[in-house]
Design an enzyme around this catalytic site. Structure first.
Site, mmCIF file in Angstrom:
data_model
loop_
_atom_site.group_PDB
_atom_site.id
_atom_site.type_symbol
_atom_site.label_atom_id
_atom_site.label_comp_id
_atom_site.label_asym_id
_atom_site.label_seq_id
_atom_site.Cartn_x
_atom_site.Cartn_y
_atom_site.Cartn_z
ATOM 1 N N SER A 235 0.811 -1.215 0.000
ATOM 2 C CA SER A 235 0.000 0.000 0.000
ATOM 3 C C SER A 235 0.843 1.263 0.000
ATOM 4 O O SER A 235 0.432 2.280 -0.559
ATOM 5 C CB SER A 235 -0.947 0.000 1.208
ATOM 6 O OG SER A 235 -1.837 -1.087 1.142
ATOM 7 N N HIS A 300 0.107 3.378 4.639
ATOM 8 C CA HIS A 300 -0.735 4.062 3.659
ATOM 9 C C HIS A 300 -0.474 5.568 3.677
ATOM 10 O O HIS A 300 -0.331 6.204 2.634
ATOM 11 C CB HIS A 300 -2.212 3.814 3.965
ATOM 12 C CG HIS A 300 -2.619 2.372 3.939
ATOM 13 N ND1 HIS A 300 -2.183 1.464 4.889
ATOM 14 C CD2 HIS A 300 -3.436 1.681 3.096
ATOM 15 C CE1 HIS A 300 -2.710 0.280 4.628
ATOM 16 N NE2 HIS A 300 -3.467 0.381 3.549
#
EC number: 3.4.21.105
Length: 361
Positions: A235, A300
């Protein structure tokens, strides 16, 4: 000199005024640059010239290949927009589609359309996605997805674990592990749909830099802000690419001519929000194998920060050298400072804070 032709300070002047300006002052210019400027006016299909294009060409910020292509006539296409070209083959339509998906200016879209040869192909994103994810997980581990509810969740040499942070390769190799099929699926979809077109336009060197920078920033962000959690998934790199692409679209909204751009942005944001929300929920959900926690979601956020800083600079100016951009050096310096800070943090902070870390796998 151009300011008198742009009293409203829009940053543009009409091609007619631009030609009259060249006729009036052409004798004062270097013949080479005069020819380049005339080619710029001839290749423009929107009836106006951007002042920044003029500055870039006059200051030689464009690469030699760009200027040579103008001189050789490769940019002297018909005056209509590239999107209006008819009789194209399937591969030509694909290249045109990629140009409109990623580049905000018609002059750059035509240059890319003329010069792209698919050699080399977008090998980096394809290799990372197919070979790294599926070959390793399927052949070596005999399972395509390493579930966080499985006792082998932490028992591999790739994911990042706070107790094993001295093994430096884990700050990169954690991208080859994923916490469930939905985690893997969303990352693969975003990586292929966004990463492959970006690599086709900007090349493997630039895109791999953004991707790897997002991956490293993701694991380091976890080691600083969520010190007791492991990390799995790509991610960080995926969010760096997607956020850079979306930020580039927003910053150049009027120039982006891709179809359904608002819908496409909404879909990308929904997918990212869903995957991020799932990661947050999983992080605070009781672990199936305590005291081993579920993976962190901070990677993220690290990827997003890299995307909207370094990524935007890399994707903003097609065919312009990064070393000529001041913001590039500023954001690169900030990134290097963060990496150095995180390294020292990992060396000293864990012992000073006396944290209770999960046992090693």
């Amino acid at each position: 000199l151009l300011s008198q032709f742009d009293p409203d300070n829009t940053g543009y002047i009409s091609t007619e005024k631009f030609r009259s300006l060249l006729q009036r002052h052409g004798s004062e210019l270097d013949p080479h640059k005069l020819e380049v400027l005339l080619a710029l006016a001839d290749s423009n299909s929107e009836g106006r010239i951007c002042y920044q294009d003029f500055v870039n060409l006059m200051s030689n910020k464009r690469s030699n290949s760009f200027r040579q292509a103008i001189l050789q006539g490769n940019r002297r296409l018909c005056s209509k927009a590239l999107l209006e070209e008819t009789g194209l083959s399937l591969s030509q339509r694909l290249i045109r589609h990629v140009a409109y998906e990623t580049l905000p200016r018609e002059i750059d879209r035509k240059w890319y359309y003329d010069s792209y040869t698919c050699c080399p192909p977008p090998w980096f994103m394809i290799t990372i996605t197919i070979v790294a994810f599926f070959l390793y997980n399927g052949v070596v581990l005999d399972r395509f997805v390493l579930q966080v509810t499985h006792p082998l969740y932490l028992k591999n040499a790739l994911l990042y674990h706070p107790q094993l942070r001295a093994q430096a390769w884990r700050y990169l190799t954690y991208i080859f592990m994923h916490a469930g099929i939905e985690h893997l699926g969303l990352n693969v979809v975003l990586q292929l749909l966004v990463g492959v077109p970006l690599e086709m336009v900007h090349g493997a060197a630039r895109i791999s830099f953004v991707y790897v920078a997002g991956v490293v920033a993701g694991s380091l962000a976890v080691s600083v802000a969520d010190m007791t959690a492991p990390v799995v998934g790509s991610s960080g790199g995926v969010y760096a690419l997607v956020s850079a692409h979306l930020a580039n679209i927003v910053m150049n909204w009027s120039g982006m001519k891709c179809q359904f751009k608002l819908l496409r942005m909404a879909v990308a944001l929904i997918c990212m929000s869903f995957e991020f929300g799932r990661a947050v929920w999983l992080r605070f959900h009781p672990s199936a194998y305590p005291p081993c926690p579920h993976p962190s979601f901070m990677a993220h956020l690290g990827g997003v920060v890299v995307g909207i800083t370094l990524g935007v600079i890399i994707l903003r100016n097609y065919e312009q050298r990064l070393q000529d951009q001041t913001l590039w050096w500023i954001f690169l310096s900030i990134y290097v400072i963060f990496v150095l800070f995180a390294i020292f943090w990992n060396i000293f902070a864990y012992s000073l804070l006396d944290l209770k870390l999960p046992p090693p796998p």
